[in-house]
Enzyme design. Structure first.
Site, short mmCIF file in Angstrom:
data_model
loop_
_atom_site.label_atom_id
_atom_site.label_comp_id
_atom_site.label_asym_id
_atom_site.label_seq_id
_atom_site.Cartn_x
_atom_site.Cartn_y
_atom_site.Cartn_z
N CYS A 1 -1.50 -1.59 7.63
CA CYS A 1 -1.06 -1.73 6.17
C CYS A 1 0.45 -2.13 6.01
CB CYS A 1 -1.31 -0.10 5.78
SG CYS A 1 -1.30 -0.26 3.83
N HIS B 1 -7.14 2.22 8.08
CA HIS B 1 -6.39 3.48 8.25
C HIS B 1 -7.82 4.23 8.82
CE1 HIS B 1 -2.69 2.71 6.05
NE2 HIS B 1 -3.60 2.44 5.10
#
Length: 242
Positions: free
Chosen positions: A97, A194
């Protein structure tokens, strides 16, 4: 060589600022998997201003709020040459990310601010109007099905120097329209997944550990078996709606 002698140094990059949606679990899972393969993992946390350890075998970084991303961008730029040299020497890395974005060329936020990246990955990101959130499944030629959870509004585009981590079969990925997720250059992987990513995807952990072991010790003989709990977690995640 005994496990105690076969150390692997795992650098957790900016865990104080870049640790959201369970990304610290990647470090914990990687250390556990390395131990199952017969290595002695040593985790070193590197926050802004901290030096990298003398030996670096694997580097793992996560995501964070925009404020945290801004704080680490300057420090990352100061150590860019060192990290680029490690990547060029084959050190395996996983960036998720926010650090995925900063390992690219630049990230332009939705307010128009530009965070300059270090260019390890040939990607550029702009803050978009579409929030891509939910469970995601990829098909990867090397790693099979990759399962995770995305939550981002970054619109990331790959240049010719990187290839995607996988093709999206459920979810969005790097952006709303091209059907790819993540980026790879050499042994460096960037991804929006994630969840955290590595506990549900031991093939990725084994890639990082195997490349690190080959680089440091000249060989890698897998010793960790299949964890049925992981397999059940993967199947459950695949069935969950977006």
């Amino acid at each position: 060589m005994s496990a105690a002698e076969r150390e692997l140094v795992i650098v957790s990059l900016y865990p104080r600022d870049m640790n959201i949606y369970g990304d610290r679990g990647n470090v914990l899972s990687l250390a556990r998997r390395a131990k199952a393969h017969g290595f002695a993992p040593r985790v070193v946390e590197v926050n802004p201003g901290d030096p990298l350890p003398e030996h670096v075998d694997i580097v793992v970084g996560g995501g964070g709020q925009d404020s945290g991303q801004g704080r680490v961008a300057q420090d990352l730029a100061a150590r860019a040459d060192e990290i680029r040299a490690l990547a060029g020497d084959g050190v395996p890395m996983l960036m998720v990310c926010g650090l995925y974005q900063l390992f690219g060329h630049r990230f332009v936020t939705h307010t128009g601010d530009e965070l300059v990246g270090i260019g390890v990955l040939d990607v550029e990101t702009r803050g978009g109007d579409v929030r891509m959130i939910g469970n995601i499944v990829l098909d990867s030629d090397e790693f099979g099905k990759i399962i995770g959870y995305e939550n981002h509004s970054g619109d990331t585009r790959l240049g010719p120097g990187s290839r995607p981590l996988g093709r999206v079969t459920q979810g969005a990925g790097n952006n709303p329209d091209d059907g790819f997720e993540g980026a790879r250059t050499g042994n460096v992987i960037g991804s929006y997944l994630h969840g955290s990513l590595l506990p549900k995807n031991p093939a990725l952990s084994d890639f990082l550990i195997g490349e690190a072991a080959q680089r440091r010790y000249g060989a890698f003989e897998p010793a960790a078996g299949v964890d049925e709990t992981v397999q059940r977690a993967r199947e459950s995640a695949k069935r969950r709606p977006r």
